[in-house]
Motif scaffolding. Structure first.
Motif, PDB file in Angstrom:
ATOM      1  N   MET A   1       0.837  -1.204   0.000  1.00  0.00           N
ATOM      2  CA  MET A   1       0.000   0.000   0.000  1.00  0.00           C
ATOM      3  C   MET A   1       0.872   1.255   0.000  1.00  0.00           C
ATOM      4  N   ALA A   2       1.929   1.256   0.787  1.00  0.00           N
ATOM      5  CA  ALA A   2       2.828   2.413   0.811  1.00  0.00           C
ATOM      6  C   ALA A   2       3.447   2.639  -0.568  1.00  0.00           C
ATOM      7  N   GLN A   3       3.818   1.553  -1.243  1.00  0.00           N
ATOM      8  CA  GLN A   3       4.389   1.678  -2.583  1.00  0.00           C
ATOM      9  C   GLN A   3       3.395   2.290  -3.562  1.00  0.00           C
ATOM     10  N   VAL A   4       2.177   1.773  -3.569  1.00  0.00           N
ATOM     11  CA  VAL A   4       1.196   2.258  -4.541  1.00  0.00           C
ATOM     12  C   VAL A   4       0.723   3.675  -4.187  1.00  0.00           C
ATOM     13  N   GLU A   5       0.656   4.014  -2.920  1.00  0.00           N
ATOM     14  CA  GLU A   5       0.295   5.376  -2.539  1.00  0.00           C
ATOM     15  C   GLU A   5       1.350   6.363  -3.035  1.00  0.00           C
ATOM     16  N   GLY A   6       2.620   5.980  -2.910  1.00  0.00           N
ATOM     17  CA  GLY A   6       3.695   6.825  -3.418  1.00  0.00           C
ATOM     18  C   GLY A   6       3.626   6.981  -4.923  1.00  0.00           C
ATOM     19  N   MET A   7       3.393   5.871  -5.614  1.00  0.00           N
ATOM     20  CA  MET A   7       3.308   5.883  -7.063  1.00  0.00           C
ATOM     21  C   MET A   7       2.147   6.763  -7.530  1.00  0.00           C
ATOM     22  N   LEU A   8       0.979   6.593  -6.922  1.00  0.00           N
ATOM     23  CA  LEU A   8      -0.183   7.400  -7.299  1.00  0.00           C
ATOM     24  C   LEU A   8       0.054   8.879  -7.002  1.00  0.00           C
ATOM     25  N   SER A   9       0.699   9.171  -5.898  1.00  0.00           N
ATOM     26  CA  SER A   9       0.975  10.564  -5.532  1.00  0.00           C
ATOM     27  C   SER A   9       1.861  11.235  -6.573  1.00  0.00           C
TER      28      SER A   9
ATOM     29  N   LYS B   1     -12.734   6.594  -5.068  1.00  0.00           N
ATOM     30  CA  LYS B   1     -13.054   5.228  -5.491  1.00  0.00           C
ATOM     31  C   LYS B   1     -12.127   4.758  -6.600  1.00  0.00           C
ATOM     32  N   ILE B   2     -11.774   5.650  -7.513  1.00  0.00           N
ATOM     33  CA  ILE B   2     -10.877   5.285  -8.608  1.00  0.00           C
ATOM     34  C   ILE B   2      -9.482   4.993  -8.073  1.00  0.00           C
ATOM     35  N   LEU B   3      -8.974   5.862  -7.215  1.00  0.00           N
ATOM     36  CA  LEU B   3      -7.646   5.649  -6.625  1.00  0.00           C
ATOM     37  C   LEU B   3      -7.647   4.422  -5.727  1.00  0.00           C
ATOM     38  N   ASN B   4      -8.732   4.235  -4.994  1.00  0.00           N
ATOM     39  CA  ASN B   4      -8.887   3.069  -4.132  1.00  0.00           C
ATOM     40  C   ASN B   4      -8.835   1.780  -4.951  1.00  0.00           C
ATOM     41  N   GLU B   5      -9.546   1.766  -6.069  1.00  0.00           N
ATOM     42  CA  GLU B   5      -9.559   0.575  -6.913  1.00  0.00           C
ATOM     43  C   GLU B   5      -8.158   0.260  -7.432  1.00  0.00           C
ATOM     44  N   TYR B   6      -7.452   1.281  -7.899  1.00  0.00           N
ATOM     45  CA  TYR B   6      -6.096   1.061  -8.413  1.00  0.00           C
ATOM     46  C   TYR B   6      -5.208   0.466  -7.322  1.00  0.00           C
ATOM     47  N   ALA B   7      -5.251   1.057  -6.145  1.00  0.00           N
ATOM     48  CA  ALA B   7      -4.403   0.596  -5.047  1.00  0.00           C
ATOM     49  C   ALA B   7      -4.741  -0.834  -4.635  1.00  0.00           C
ATOM     50  N   ALA B   8      -6.015  -1.148  -4.522  1.00  0.00           N
ATOM     51  CA  ALA B   8      -6.418  -2.501  -4.125  1.00  0.00           C
ATOM     52  C   ALA B   8      -6.004  -3.523  -5.172  1.00  0.00           C
ATOM     53  N   ARG B   9      -6.149  -3.180  -6.449  1.00  0.00           N
ATOM     54  CA  ARG B   9      -5.736  -4.097  -7.514  1.00  0.00           C
ATOM     55  C   ARG B   9      -4.222  -4.298  -7.499  1.00  0.00           C
ATOM     56  N   TYR B  10      -3.463  -3.226  -7.268  1.00  0.00           N
ATOM     57  CA  TYR B  10      -2.002  -3.338  -7.179  1.00  0.00           C
ATOM     58  C   TYR B  10      -1.613  -4.324  -6.075  1.00  0.00           C
ATOM     59  N   CYS B  11      -2.223  -4.164  -4.913  1.00  0.00           N
ATOM     60  CA  CYS B  11      -1.912  -5.065  -3.793  1.00  0.00           C
ATOM     61  C   CYS B  11      -2.367  -6.488  -4.094  1.00  0.00           C
ATOM     62  N   GLY B  12      -3.496  -6.627  -4.764  1.00  0.00           N
ATOM     63  CA  GLY B  12      -3.949  -7.954  -5.161  1.00  0.00           C
ATOM     64  C   GLY B  12      -2.924  -8.644  -6.051  1.00  0.00           C
ATOM     65  N   ILE B  13      -2.388  -7.908  -7.005  1.00  0.00           N
ATOM     66  CA  ILE B  13      -1.358  -8.468  -7.893  1.00  0.00           C
ATOM     67  C   ILE B  13      -0.141  -8.902  -7.096  1.00  0.00           C
ATOM     68  N   CYS B  14       0.292  -8.062  -6.167  1.00  0.00           N
ATOM     69  CA  CYS B  14       1.462  -8.401  -5.349  1.00  0.00           C
ATOM     70  C   CYS B  14       1.221  -9.684  -4.558  1.00  0.00           C
ATOM     71  N   GLY B  15       0.031  -9.811  -3.997  1.00  0.00           N
ATOM     72  CA  GLY B  15      -0.295 -11.013  -3.232  1.00  0.00           C
ATOM     73  C   GLY B  15      -0.356 -12.255  -4.096  1.00  0.00           C
ATOM     74  N   ILE B  16      -0.949 -12.138  -5.277  1.00  0.00           N
ATOM     75  CA  ILE B  16      -1.038 -13.276  -6.195  1.00  0.00           C
ATOM     76  C   ILE B  16       0.354 -13.672  -6.664  1.00  0.00           C
ATOM     77  N   ALA B  17       1.174 -12.689  -7.002  1.00  0.00           N
ATOM     78  CA  ALA B  17       2.517 -12.963  -7.516  1.00  0.00           C
ATOM     79  C   ALA B  17       3.462 -13.514  -6.449  1.00  0.00           C
ATOM     80  N   TYR B  18       3.138 -13.288  -5.187  1.00  0.00           N
ATOM     81  CA  TYR B  18       3.984 -13.814  -4.106  1.00  0.00           C
ATOM     82  C   TYR B  18       4.161 -15.322  -4.253  1.00  0.00           C
ATOM     83  N   ASN B  19       3.081 -16.006  -4.598  1.00  0.00           N
ATOM     84  CA  ASN B  19       3.135 -17.452  -4.859  1.00  0.00           C
ATOM     85  C   ASN B  19       2.017 -17.764  -5.847  1.00  0.00           C
TER      86      ASN B  19
END
Length: 120
Positions: free
Chosen positions: A30-38, A58-76
């Motif tokens: 979340m910190a990474q994506v917040e920095g990127m969006l900023s 809502k738009i920024l929220n969606e982007y951030a949640a999807r980014y974190c979802g990708i990170c979690g999926i890619a973890y394994n």
């Protein structure tokens, strides 16, 4: 700050590997994506999120949640336990997120988000 844990969980989907889907990792992502969006919006999203327009949030929220979802999926890619899904299924999940994120990024890159939020 800009997405709830429930929103992150929804974007990671079922069978995300719980050894990587930790509070510490979610906070890091979340910190990474917040920095990127900023940087993209050229406005401190994390600090000023409460003052932004509801639709813009809502738009920024969606982007951030999807980014974190990708990170979690890619973890394994194989998910929890290593055999609950295939790599192709994980890649499909990621591609769905990336498709939507590209649309949001286009809005940001064109300056429409900044104008809409009143931060241009």
């Amino acid at each position: 700050i800009i997405a709830t844990e429930a929103e992150l969980d929804a974007m990671a989907g079922e069978n995300v590997d719980t050894t990587g889907w930790t509070e510490a990792n979610k906070n890091l992502w979340m910190a990474q994506v917040e920095g990127m969006l900023s940087v993209w919006v050229q406005y401190d999203i994390a600090t000023n999120f409460g003052s932004l327009d509801g639709v813009g949030k809502k738009i920024l929220n969606e982007y951030a949640a999807r980014y974190c979802g990708i990170c979690g999926i890619a973890y394994n890619f194989l998910g929890d336990g290593g055999n609950t899904k295939t790599r192709i299924e994980s890649e499909d999940q990621i591609n769905i997120h990336l498709f939507r994120m590209e649309g949001i990024k286009k809005i940001i890159d064109e300056g429409k988000m900044q104008k809409f939020l009143g931060v241009s």
